[in-house]
Design an enzyme around this catalytic site. Structure first.
Site, PDB file in Angstrom:
ATOM      1  N   ARG A 256       0.858  -1.296  -0.139  1.00 38.64           N
ATOM      2  CA  ARG A 256      -0.139  -0.121  -0.059  1.00 38.64           C
ATOM      3  C   ARG A 256       1.083   1.211  -0.131  1.00 38.64           C
ATOM      4  O   ARG A 256       1.445   1.636   0.952  1.00 38.64           O
ATOM      5  CB  ARG A 256      -1.010   0.056   1.298  1.00 38.64           C
ATOM      6  CG  ARG A 256      -1.959   1.003   1.340  1.00 38.64           C
ATOM      7  CD  ARG A 256      -2.810   0.983   2.533  1.00 38.64           C
ATOM      8  NE  ARG A 256      -2.048   1.790   3.537  1.00 38.64           N
ATOM      9  CZ  ARG A 256      -1.852   1.870   4.888  1.00 38.64           C
ATOM     10  NH1 ARG A 256      -2.490   0.729   5.341  1.00 38.64           N
ATOM     11  NH2 ARG A 256      -0.985   2.370   5.506  1.00 38.64           N
ATOM     12  N   HIS A 260      -3.615   4.464   4.945  1.00 37.53           N
ATOM     13  CA  HIS A 260      -4.821   3.669   4.948  1.00 37.53           C
ATOM     14  C   HIS A 260      -6.113   4.493   4.380  1.00 37.53           C
ATOM     15  O   HIS A 260      -7.021   3.847   3.478  1.00 37.53           O
ATOM     16  CB  HIS A 260      -4.968   3.253   6.399  1.00 37.53           C
ATOM     17  CG  HIS A 260      -6.528   2.907   6.650  1.00 37.53           C
ATOM     18  ND1 HIS A 260      -7.039   1.830   6.254  1.00 37.53           N
ATOM     19  CD2 HIS A 260      -7.619   3.511   7.355  1.00 37.53           C
ATOM     20  CE1 HIS A 260      -8.305   1.653   6.396  1.00 37.53           C
ATOM     21  NE2 HIS A 260      -8.562   2.581   7.276  1.00 37.53           N
ATOM     22  N   TYR A 269       4.170   5.288  11.525  1.00 42.52           N
ATOM     23  CA  TYR A 269       4.385   3.752  11.596  1.00 42.52           C
ATOM     24  C   TYR A 269       5.577   3.354  10.553  1.00 42.52           C
ATOM     25  O   TYR A 269       5.691   2.161  10.703  1.00 42.52           O
ATOM     26  CB  TYR A 269       3.187   2.920  11.948  1.00 42.52           C
ATOM     27  CG  TYR A 269       2.097   3.290  10.816  1.00 42.52           C
ATOM     28  CD1 TYR A 269       2.427   2.491   9.615  1.00 42.52           C
ATOM     29  CD2 TYR A 269       1.246   4.010  10.938  1.00 42.52           C
ATOM     30  CE1 TYR A 269       1.305   2.830   8.406  1.00 42.52           C
ATOM     31  CE2 TYR A 269       0.104   4.167   9.892  1.00 42.52           C
ATOM     32  CZ  TYR A 269       0.281   3.470   8.594  1.00 42.52           C
ATOM     33  OH  TYR A 269      -0.584   3.872   7.704  1.00 42.52           O
TER      34      TYR A 269
END
Lengths: 361, 325
Positions: A256, A260, A269
């Site tokens: 990805r 998100h 992160y």
């Protein structure tokens, strides 16, 4: 079924003969991948401008989605999660319809009931998506059992992410599918991240595909950046399903590239260098190089393709923005087939509020 | 007409629907060869076969998810949850999915599943075989909730549920599955949703109940009659849609209301009924509304007779309402 937009591709048979990806459709597939990427870019920018409320980008997953969608036939049913915009495009959902949903206008086939990306397009057998993770997995199995019962030569495919493999419905769905030999293709896009959690935090299994062994059917790992490889495994799984041989779990390994969603900051992160490394294998780049080397594309036509897709997307979005807003009364529609007396009363209560100068007409 | 118990009437309703329409099928745990743990599906496996009476793996989310997928594709699945107490693994599928499919797709994907579940106490089932949690479902937009109290209604409401276009949570009062018998019309007998049953006419107080509490309320009304108190008894039959008009009309006539259910009082369905009466029948009320319900404790095992409403408690509440104090 009615579809408010024009259905540009629903008549096309996306599953041509032969095992390999048909050479003459590769350029078309490339265009869909570029279209998805362009929608991502545009939607992220529109969200920052406040013109749409939310967006969940799919960048990095274009080959997995387009490859899988090409392996399906119109009579197959898709049970998506909320990131499967490229699947919808290949199934024939017009760009304009997708944008109508992102805006939530009166032309939106879902009547503005859902957050952006939670599409539903009955004409293309693209079943309504929801936000809870994994719930579509058992539903896809149920629809496949219904196909079995009707003796329809069709299959269901359900899309979900690596995070969903931890959900109740993943276990229940795969278990039911194994027991009933349901004609279902479980298509996991392992994009390595469930919001902030890396794939390693979902399971200590070496692969997600190997979980299929516990349910008694094959699990396959495929390079999700390789359009043709994805097409081949999904096509084989589909043929297996309609032959009555049961389900298959496919793990398409992708990455990805984006957040998100527009509410997420991935720098909390993961590092930019991790993303940059993954982008070395950008599925669009890989296919482009192949098409260039085979002479199906050149630098000029490539640039022209991007420009034409960008112009098409801009036109479609502007049309969606110009569409009239929803009539507030549609709030009360489709709770039930026929409104209950209570809903009718509440609708009347809303009208009174408006008459008394409150609320928006 | 046949004289049947409630569980037999459910069985007749299922049989009737499955004979009418090959798209109707049943799925659940132990529903096939075993005929269901309460025997509600007895004989169906033999008549309709394993692909219409589907024994599933032990997973409520699997049962509901599969039923939803079948309904989306055009079948008419009836999901049996063995006890209402075991429905929670499927709660996500029911409240997030089943209830919302029609709405969230702008009407493109209606999703008609009937979920049958035995509910309620009085069978020494303790915490996990006794609860009445109908309010969870009545609170969720998009679900209909039906609860029969007689054999005729068990069949009639079930056939209406199966022919409806929307999801229905169909709760069966297992405590009176076999203790209540009655005449049940043969064939395609249907009882409309949203139409309360006037069990008994009266003029001093209205007793409102549903499911297994209806016989208890009826017994209380007889006791009260011997004391010169005329109680009207209403059986709601469906909580959604609710026959508000019948409740309001009755209380406008009697001026008093006692609301009865097994479920815990706090946020129970009686609270909604009381609010409706306060909104719509306030000026007809001659006394405060009373509720006779389960206590706000988990459902007990050894002390269930203490927990449950019974005719004595109901008559006592009605008496206090009528006579004051």
């Amino acid at each position: 079924m009615t579809n408010g937009g024009t259905v540009a591709h629903s008549d096309a048979d996306p599953a041509p003969e032969g095992d390999g990806f048909p050479r003459d459709r590769r350029l078309e597939a490339y265009r869909w991948m570029v279209t998805a990427r362009v929608v991502d870019e545009r939607a992220l920018s529109l969200q920052r401008q406040g013109r749409i409320g939310f967006y969940a980008p799919l960048s990095g997953q274009e080959a997995a989605q387009v490859g899988a969608a090409y392996a399906l036939r119109p009579e197959d049913w898709v049970f998506p999660a909320y990131r499967e915009l490229a699947v919808a495009l290949v199934r024939g959902v017009p760009l304009r319809s997708l944008f109508d949903q992102l805006v939530g206008n009166s032309a939106d086939l879902s009547k503005g009931t859902q957050m952006p990306n939670h599409f539903a397009y009955r004409a293309q057998h693209f079943v309504s998506a929801s936000s809870p993770i994994g719930t579509q997995i058992t539903q896809a199995v149920g629809a496949a059992m219904a196909m079995q019962r009707r003796h329809d030569r069709a299959a269901t495919i359900t899309f979900f992410g690596d995070g969903a493999t931890s959900s109740n419905d993943f276990h229940a769905g795969l278990n039911f599918a194994g027991v009933f030999r349901a004609p279902t293709v479980f298509f996991c896009q392992n994009n390595q991240w469930a919001i902030s959690l890396p794939r390693e935090r979902q399971t200590v299994s070496a692969t997600l595909a190997e979980k299929a062994a516990a349910y008694g059917f094959p699990g396959v790992v495929v390079d999700g950046n390789d359009l043709e490889a994805v097409y081949r495994v999904v096509r084989a799984a589909r043929l297996r399903a309609i032959a009555g041989e049961g389900p298959t779990l496919i793990e398409a390994q992708v990455y990805r590239f984006g957040p998100h969603s527009t509410s997420d900051d991935p720098r909390r992160y993961r590092t930019d260098s991790q993303v940059a490394e993954a982008r070395q294998r950008d599925p669009i780049l890989l296919l482009k190089e192949r098409l260039l080397s085979e002479g199906l594309l050149d630098a000029a036509s490539e640039q022209e393709l991007w420009e034409s897709v960008r112009a098409e997307a801009a036109r479609a979005f502007e049309a969606a923005e110009r569409a009239p807003p929803l009539d507030p009364h549609t709030l009360f529609d489709n709770v039930f087939a026929t409104p209950t007396p209570r809903l009718a009363e509440e609708r009347g209560e809303y009208d009174r509020l408006v008459r008394e100068g409150l609320g928006k007409p | 007409m046949s004289e049947l118990t409630i569980v037999q009437a459910v069985n007749r309703g299922l049989t009737e629907a499955m004979r009418q329409d090959p798209d109707v099928l049943i799925l659940g745990e132990d529903v096939g060869i075993n005929g269901g743990v309460f025997r509600a599906t007895e004989g169906l496996f033999k008549e309709f076969g394993a692909d219409r009476v589907v024994d599933t793996p032990l997973s409520e989310t699997g049962i509901l998810g599969a039923a939803i997928g079948m309904a989306l594709y055009g079948l008419k699945p009836i999901a049996e949850i063995q006890f209402l107490d075991f429905i929670y693994p499927a709660f996500d599928q029911i409240v997030s999915e089943l209830a919302k499919f029609r709405y969230r797709s702008g009407g493109q994907y209606p999703c008609h599943v009937v979920v049958r579940a035995p509910y309620g106490g009085g069978i020494k089932g303790g915490l996990y075989h006794s609860q009445s949690t109908e309010a969870y479902f009545a609170h969720t937009a998009g679900l209909k909730v039906a609860i029969p109290s007689t054999p005729a209604d068990a069949k009639g409401l079930l056939l209406t549920a199966i022919h409806d276009e929307d999801p229905v949570i169909f709760l069966e009062p297992k405590r009176i599955y076999r203790s209540v018998t009655g005449e049940v019309p043969d064939g395609d007998h249907r009882v409309p949703f949203g139409s309360a049953r006037l069990v008994r006419e009266g003029s001093n107080v209205t007793l409102v109940a549903y499911g297994a509490m209806v016989p208890a309320v009826t017994e209380a009304a007889e006791t009260l009659a011997n004391e010169g108190i005329s109680a009207e008894v209403l059986d709601l039959r469906t909580l959604v849609p609710l026959d508000e008009a019948a409740v309001v009309r009755s209380v406008e006539k009697t001026g008093r209301a006692v609301l009865v259910h097994e479920a815990a009082r706090f946020c129970g369905f009686g609270g909604e009924l009381a609010a409706i009466l306060a909104e719509k029948a306030f000026f007809s009320l001659k006394a405060p509304i009373a509720r006779v319900t389960g206590y706000d404790t988990p459902f007990p095992y050894a002390l269930e007779h203490v927990y449950l409403p019974n005719p004595e408690k109901i008559a006592h509440a009605a008496r206090s309402t009528v006579r004051g104090g």
